[in-house]
Write a protein that holds these residues in place. Sequence first.
Motif, PDB file in Angstrom:
ATOM      1  N   ALA A 105       0.841  -1.208   0.000  1.00 44.13           N
ATOM      2  CA  ALA A 105       0.000   0.000   0.000  1.00 44.13           C
ATOM      3  C   ALA A 105       0.872   1.251   0.000  1.00 44.13           C
ATOM      4  CB  ALA A 105      -0.906   0.005   1.223  1.00 44.13           C
ATOM      5  N   PRO A 106       0.380   2.334  -0.593  1.00 49.05           N
ATOM      6  CA  PRO A 106       1.100   3.608  -0.493  1.00 49.05           C
ATOM      7  C   PRO A 106       1.182   4.032   0.971  1.00 49.05           C
ATOM      8  CG  PRO A 106      -0.726   3.766  -2.065  1.00 49.05           C
ATOM      9  CD  PRO A 106      -0.847   2.450  -1.375  1.00 49.05           C
ATOM     10  N   CYS A 107       2.272   4.673   1.338  1.00 47.29           N
ATOM     11  CA  CYS A 107       2.475   5.129   2.719  1.00 47.29           C
ATOM     12  C   CYS A 107       2.595   6.644   2.747  1.00 47.29           C
ATOM     13  CB  CYS A 107       3.750   4.527   3.303  1.00 47.29           C
ATOM     14  SG  CYS A 107       3.676   2.747   3.466  1.00 47.29           S
ATOM     15  N   ARG A 108       2.168   7.205   3.875  1.00 41.81           N
ATOM     16  CA  ARG A 108       2.248   8.648   4.067  1.00 41.81           C
ATOM     17  C   ARG A 108       2.693   8.901   5.506  1.00 41.81           C
ATOM     18  NH1 ARG A 108      -3.248  10.406   3.321  1.00 41.81           N
ATOM     19  NH2 ARG A 108      -3.493  10.798   5.531  1.00 41.81           N
ATOM     20  N   PHE A 109       3.457   9.973   5.682  1.00 39.77           N
ATOM     21  CA  PHE A 109       3.921  10.361   7.014  1.00 39.77           C
ATOM     22  C   PHE A 109       3.282  11.696   7.373  1.00 39.77           C
ATOM     23  CE2 PHE A 109       7.007   7.448   5.345  1.00 39.77           C
ATOM     24  CZ  PHE A 109       7.257   6.605   6.416  1.00 39.77           C
ATOM     25  N   ASP A 110       2.389  11.654   8.348  1.00 44.91           N
ATOM     26  CA  ASP A 110       1.656  12.834   8.789  1.00 44.91           C
ATOM     27  C   ASP A 110       2.133  13.277  10.165  1.00 44.91           C
ATOM     28  OD1 ASP A 110       0.174  12.376   6.494  1.00 44.91           O
ATOM     29  OD2 ASP A 110      -1.739  12.099   7.523  1.00 44.91           O
ATOM     30  N   ALA A 111       1.747  14.468  10.538  1.00 47.29           N
ATOM     31  CA  ALA A 111       1.999  14.973  11.884  1.00 47.29           C
ATOM     32  C   ALA A 111       0.719  15.599  12.412  1.00 47.29           C
ATOM     33  CB  ALA A 111       3.119  16.006  11.870  1.00 47.29           C
ATOM     34  N   ILE A 112       0.449  15.339  13.661  1.00 43.03           N
ATOM     35  CA  ILE A 112      -0.630  16.019  14.370  1.00 43.03           C
ATOM     36  C   ILE A 112       0.059  16.935  15.379  1.00 43.03           C
ATOM     37  CG2 ILE A 112      -2.524  15.782  16.018  1.00 43.03           C
ATOM     38  CD1 ILE A 112      -3.476  14.719  13.436  1.00 43.03           C
ATOM     39  N   LEU A 113      -0.205  18.226  15.272  1.00 45.39           N
ATOM     40  CA  LEU A 113       0.445  19.220  16.115  1.00 45.39           C
ATOM     41  C   LEU A 113      -0.567  19.813  17.082  1.00 45.39           C
ATOM     42  CD1 LEU A 113       2.338  21.106  13.271  1.00 45.39           C
ATOM     43  CD2 LEU A 113       3.113  19.106  14.567  1.00 45.39           C
ATOM     44  N   LEU A 114      -0.181  19.882  18.333  1.00 45.72           N
ATOM     45  CA  LEU A 114      -1.028  20.469  19.361  1.00 45.72           C
ATOM     46  C   LEU A 114      -0.185  21.430  20.182  1.00 45.72           C
ATOM     47  CD1 LEU A 114      -1.704  16.969  19.746  1.00 45.72           C
ATOM     48  CD2 LEU A 114      -3.753  18.216  20.280  1.00 45.72           C
ATOM     49  N   ASP A 115      -0.739  22.581  20.465  1.00 48.28           N
ATOM     50  CA  ASP A 115      -0.034  23.487  21.373  1.00 48.28           C
ATOM     51  C   ASP A 115      -0.732  23.505  22.729  1.00 48.28           C
ATOM     52  OD1 ASP A 115      -2.238  25.035  20.853  1.00 48.28           O
ATOM     53  OD2 ASP A 115      -1.160  26.672  19.916  1.00 48.28           O
ATOM     54  N   SER A 116      -1.785  22.710  22.844  1.00 51.09           N
ATOM     55  CA  SER A 116      -2.494  22.526  24.108  1.00 51.09           C
ATOM     56  C   SER A 116      -3.307  21.248  23.949  1.00 51.09           C
ATOM     57  CB  SER A 116      -3.417  23.710  24.394  1.00 51.09           C
ATOM     58  OG  SER A 116      -4.496  23.720  23.480  1.00 51.09           O
ATOM     59  N   LEU A 117      -3.995  20.857  24.997  1.00 46.81           N
ATOM     60  CA  LEU A 117      -4.857  19.671  24.909  1.00 46.81           C
ATOM     61  C   LEU A 117      -6.283  20.065  24.552  1.00 46.81           C
ATOM     62  CD1 LEU A 117      -3.430  17.534  27.845  1.00 46.81           C
ATOM     63  CD2 LEU A 117      -3.125  17.204  25.383  1.00 46.81           C
ATOM     64  N   ASP A 118      -6.420  21.081  23.729  1.00 48.59           N
ATOM     65  CA  ASP A 118      -7.713  21.568  23.265  1.00 48.59           C
ATOM     66  C   ASP A 118      -8.009  20.938  21.904  1.00 48.59           C
ATOM     67  OD1 ASP A 118      -9.901  22.953  22.292  1.00 48.59           O
ATOM     68  OD2 ASP A 118      -9.029  24.938  22.607  1.00 48.59           O
ATOM     69  N   PRO A 119      -9.046  20.079  21.816  1.00 53.16           N
ATOM     70  CA  PRO A 119      -9.340  19.411  20.547  1.00 53.16           C
ATOM     71  C   PRO A 119      -9.684  20.364  19.404  1.00 53.16           C
ATOM     72  CG  PRO A 119     -10.901  18.730  22.264  1.00 53.16           C
ATOM     73  CD  PRO A 119      -9.937  19.683  22.884  1.00 53.16           C
ATOM     74  N   ALA A 120     -10.062  21.589  19.721  1.00 57.78           N
ATOM     75  CA  ALA A 120     -10.390  22.561  18.678  1.00 57.78           C
ATOM     76  C   ALA A 120      -9.129  23.169  18.063  1.00 57.78           C
ATOM     77  CB  ALA A 120     -11.276  23.664  19.251  1.00 57.78           C
ATOM     78  N   ARG A 121      -7.965  22.893  18.651  1.00 60.09           N
ATOM     79  CA  ARG A 121      -6.728  23.524  18.179  1.00 60.09           C
ATOM     80  C   ARG A 121      -5.737  22.506  17.623  1.00 60.09           C
ATOM     81  NH1 ARG A 121      -4.605  27.715  22.347  1.00 60.09           N
ATOM     82  NH2 ARG A 121      -3.444  28.296  20.499  1.00 60.09           N
ATOM     83  N   ILE A 122      -6.255  21.473  16.972  1.00 63.58           N
ATOM     84  CA  ILE A 122      -5.405  20.446  16.378  1.00 63.58           C
ATOM     85  C   ILE A 122      -5.031  20.873  14.961  1.00 63.58           C
ATOM     86  CG2 ILE A 122      -5.368  18.076  15.485  1.00 63.58           C
ATOM     87  CD1 ILE A 122      -7.139  17.291  17.836  1.00 63.58           C
ATOM     88  N   GLU A 123      -3.765  20.725  14.632  1.00 62.75           N
ATOM     89  CA  GLU A 123      -3.302  20.975  13.270  1.00 62.75           C
ATOM     90  C   GLU A 123      -2.805  19.647  12.698  1.00 62.75           C
ATOM     91  OE1 GLU A 123      -0.187  23.804  10.779  1.00 62.75           O
ATOM     92  OE2 GLU A 123      -0.236  23.919  12.966  1.00 62.75           O
ATOM     93  N   TRP A 124      -3.388  19.230  11.578  1.00 67.28           N
ATOM     94  CA  TRP A 124      -3.053  17.957  10.942  1.00 67.28           C
ATOM     95  C   TRP A 124      -2.277  18.251   9.667  1.00 67.28           C
ATOM     96  CZ3 TRP A 124      -7.368  14.339   8.627  1.00 67.28           C
ATOM     97  CH2 TRP A 124      -6.787  13.164   8.123  1.00 67.28           C
ATOM     98  N   LEU A 125      -1.024  17.876   9.649  1.00 70.72           N
ATOM     99  CA  LEU A 125      -0.181  18.067   8.460  1.00 70.72           C
ATOM    100  C   LEU A 125      -0.080  16.738   7.724  1.00 70.72           C
ATOM    101  CD1 LEU A 125       2.783  20.116   9.980  1.00 70.72           C
ATOM    102  CD2 LEU A 125       0.741  20.985   8.819  1.00 70.72           C
ATOM    103  N   GLN A 126      -0.833  16.615   6.642  1.00 73.35           N
ATOM    104  CA  GLN A 126      -0.769  15.402   5.840  1.00 73.35           C
ATOM    105  C   GLN A 126       0.473  15.481   4.943  1.00 73.35           C
ATOM    106  OE1 GLN A 126      -4.500  14.335   3.959  1.00 73.35           O
ATOM    107  NE2 GLN A 126      -5.646  15.338   5.589  1.00 73.35           N
ATOM    108  N   GLY A 127       1.216  14.394   4.890  1.00 71.75           N
ATOM    109  CA  GLY A 127       2.443  14.404   4.104  1.00 71.75           C
ATOM    110  C   GLY A 127       3.478  15.339   4.701  1.00 71.75           C
ATOM    111  N   ALA A 128       3.589  15.366   6.011  1.00 70.27           N
ATOM    112  CA  ALA A 128       4.510  16.283   6.709  1.00 70.27           C
ATOM    113  C   ALA A 128       5.958  16.049   6.313  1.00 70.27           C
ATOM    114  CB  ALA A 128       4.345  16.147   8.220  1.00 70.27           C
ATOM    115  N   PHE A 129       6.305  14.812   6.011  1.00 74.98           N
ATOM    116  CA  PHE A 129       7.641  14.470   5.514  1.00 74.98           C
ATOM    117  C   PHE A 129       7.529  13.177   4.744  1.00 74.98           C
ATOM    118  CE2 PHE A 129       7.318  12.770   9.808  1.00 74.98           C
ATOM    119  CZ  PHE A 129       7.828  11.490   9.719  1.00 74.98           C
ATOM    120  N   ASP A 130       8.570  12.817   4.031  1.00 76.28           N
ATOM    121  CA  ASP A 130       8.536  11.559   3.292  1.00 76.28           C
ATOM    122  C   ASP A 130       9.789  10.734   3.592  1.00 76.28           C
ATOM    123  OD1 ASP A 130       8.922  13.624   0.486  1.00 76.28           O
ATOM    124  OD2 ASP A 130      10.561  12.528   1.420  1.00 76.28           O
ATOM    125  N   ALA A 131       9.728   9.487   3.169  1.00 77.46           N
ATOM    126  CA  ALA A 131      10.806   8.551   3.463  1.00 77.46           C
ATOM    127  C   ALA A 131      12.028   8.815   2.617  1.00 77.46           C
ATOM    128  CB  ALA A 131      10.327   7.123   3.299  1.00 77.46           C
TER     129      ALA A 131
END
Length: 135
Positions: free
Chosen positions: A108-134
């Motif tokens: 299967a194709p693979c992707r490396f994502d990142a979920i960034l949080l500056d607090s534990l507030d679910p409304a402030r989640i930043e999802w970086l799809q394809g944040a880096f590659d292999a």
Amino acid sequence: MAGEPDCGGRGAPTQAEHLRRGEAAEALAAAHLERHGLHILVRNLRCRGGEVDLIAHDRRSVVFVEVRLRSNSRFGGAAASITPSKQRRVILAAHYWLAGAGRAYASAPCRFDAILLDSLDPARIEWLQGAFDAG
């Protein structure tokens, strides 16, 4: 202790507090991904020299997710903390998993994502799809 200065306020978080915050951040990240249709396959995979926080399945792709929680941006914030060294550790864990327990997903194709949080507030989640590659 007598003779030591009182700096006022709290000191650095204990390791137990740090682990609890990390677990809470990973739980928030997993819930966020599931709300967006991903299926969580593995949490906290560790292998010699590598680690990945979450492994998910997104339609036809396998997604390896690094979760970063930063309470201040003094050292560049959550995104800046995903250094080339950290990326190598995630990639190593991805190879390990795909060669073993995840071999059903090896083509299967693979992707490396990142979920960034500056607090534990679910409304402030930043999802970086394809944040880096292999690379």
